[in-house]
Write a protein that holds these residues in place. Structure first.
Motif, mmCIF file in Angstrom:
data_model
loop_
_atom_site.group_PDB
_atom_site.id
_atom_site.type_symbol
_atom_site.label_atom_id
_atom_site.label_comp_id
_atom_site.label_asym_id
_atom_site.label_seq_id
_atom_site.Cartn_x
_atom_site.Cartn_y
_atom_site.Cartn_z
ATOM 1 N N PRO A 43 0.805 -1.217 0.000
ATOM 2 C CA PRO A 43 0.000 0.000 0.000
ATOM 3 C C PRO A 43 0.837 1.267 0.000
ATOM 4 O O PRO A 43 0.528 2.233 -0.679
ATOM 5 N N ALA A 44 1.915 1.270 0.802
ATOM 6 C CA ALA A 44 2.730 2.478 0.865
ATOM 7 C C ALA A 44 3.379 2.781 -0.468
ATOM 8 O O ALA A 44 3.422 3.913 -0.920
ATOM 9 N N SER A 51 -2.043 1.951 6.600
ATOM 10 C CA SER A 51 -3.248 1.603 7.341
ATOM 11 C C SER A 51 -4.103 2.843 7.541
ATOM 12 O O SER A 51 -3.593 3.963 7.570
ATOM 13 N N ALA A 52 -5.413 2.625 7.668
ATOM 14 C CA ALA A 52 -6.339 3.730 7.896
ATOM 15 C C ALA A 52 -7.691 3.160 8.271
ATOM 16 O O ALA A 52 -8.038 2.036 7.873
ATOM 17 N N ASP A 53 -8.451 3.907 9.053
ATOM 18 C CA ASP A 53 -9.828 3.546 9.366
ATOM 19 C C ASP A 53 -10.728 4.465 8.551
ATOM 20 O O ASP A 53 -10.783 5.673 8.805
ATOM 21 N N ALA A 71 -14.645 -6.041 2.233
ATOM 22 C CA ALA A 71 -13.787 -7.140 2.674
ATOM 23 C C ALA A 71 -12.644 -7.361 1.694
ATOM 24 O O ALA A 71 -11.496 -7.622 2.092
ATOM 25 N N ALA A 72 -12.958 -7.232 0.405
ATOM 26 C CA ALA A 72 -11.920 -7.405 -0.613
ATOM 27 C C ALA A 72 -10.884 -6.298 -0.506
ATOM 28 O O ALA A 72 -9.677 -6.553 -0.592
ATOM 29 N N TYR A 73 -11.342 -5.070 -0.295
ATOM 30 C CA TYR A 73 -10.399 -3.946 -0.196
ATOM 31 C C TYR A 73 -9.468 -4.124 0.994
ATOM 32 O O TYR A 73 -8.261 -3.870 0.901
ATOM 33 N N PRO A 78 -3.822 -4.555 3.771
ATOM 34 C CA PRO A 78 -3.722 -4.970 5.175
ATOM 35 C C PRO A 78 -3.526 -3.776 6.100
ATOM 36 O O PRO A 78 -2.771 -2.861 5.805
ATOM 37 N N GLY A 79 -4.265 -3.789 7.201
ATOM 38 C CA GLY A 79 -4.166 -2.688 8.152
ATOM 39 C C GLY A 79 -5.230 -1.632 7.949
ATOM 40 O O GLY A 79 -5.434 -0.779 8.809
#
Length: 271
Positions: A43-44, A51-53, A71-73, A78-79
């Motif tokens: 991701p980075a 990670s993020a909410d 769920a797929a995303y 991850p995170g």
């Protein structure tokens, strides 16, 4: 065979060895592992935060498919955790205007999204949908077309006119000059579907994808293309998001191949 280096050649050789030793020390012990530079799909590395909410406001008709997409995303990132809040598009718009803490918005029409231009980033249509007539399983009242909905003996339920599916329904009925007097007007498409599922209504107009979520409880009567309306689903980031980069990454992903396959497998049309 052996070689003896003297003078300038010896100095050159020593310099070469001195250069190579630090490089060798930087390598990994396995010898056959891929170099760190090859790991560009994290991701980075792809530009999305590690990670993020995220909180995403989404139209009710996306309830089932977005649970799968979310769920797929998360599995691809991850995170990252994606939480959805589902409601009628007009309710979502009100939440945005009231400053509800959220990161992205997906509505069931462009009109609602356009009305929030000062609160969102540039929207992109991620899917389309169409209307059907939902009846009880087995179509006990033998509803065949839009005109049948005008039968006063039939209990018809529609979404309220300020709701996208209600506006689309009014559009197609008015175009055919069909006067339907609904027994109730619901705040979102899922409420319309529920009334038909529970037998509280004989028929209702819903999106095709909603009818397909309850194949054992309702029948879907097709509406001809010439009489139908096409719903468009735009997605956009919210300017108040505290996770702007992650929100943009999610909205972009919705137009990508993984999300598009999930949407189209659920019956949505290509944008």
């Amino acid at each position: 065979m052996s070689f003896t280096f003297t003078g300038r050649r010896a100095a050159t050789a020593l310099a070469t060895v001195a250069f190579l030793v630090p490089l060798a020390a930087c390598g990994d012990d396995g010898g056959d592992k891929k170099p760190a530079a090859a790991a560009t799909t994290s991701p980075a590395a792809s530009g999305a935060p590690a990670s993020a909410d995220l909180t995403v406001l989404a139209a009710s008709s996306l309830t089932d498919v977005f649970k799968t997409a979310g769920a797929a995303y998360e599995s691809f990132h991850p995170g990252t955790k994606v939480t959805f809040s589902f409601a009628g598009s007009q309710e979502l718009a009100a939440q945005v205007k009231q400053g509800a803490p959220a990161d992205a918005l997906v509505t069931a029409d462009t009109k609602t999204m356009d009305g929030l231009a000062s609160d969102t980033g540039t929207p992109a249509v991620i899917a389309k949908n169409r209307l059907v007539i939902a009846t009880g399983e087995g179509n006990p009242d033998k509803v065949d077309n839009l005109k049948d909905l005008a039968d006063p003996k039939l209990k018809v339920v529609l979404a309220a006119p300020e709701v996208p599916v209600g506006r689309y329904s009014k559009q197609v009925l008015d175009a055919q000059k069909i006067d339907v007097k609904p027994v109730s007007e619901e705040p979102n498409v899922r409420a319309v579907l529920s009334k038909v599922e529970l037998g509280e209504a004989d028929a209702g107009i819903v999106y095709k994808t909603d009818a397909e979520t309850a194949p054992d409880k309702v029948d879907a009567i097709e509406i001809p293309d010439a009489q139908n309306a096409i719903a468009q689903y735009p997605a956009a980031t919210l300017k108040t998001s505290k996770n702007a980069e992650a929100a943009a990454a999610f909205v972009t992903w919705l137009s990508g191949p993984e999300a598009q396959k999930i949407l189209q497998d659920a019956g949505f049309q290509k944008p």
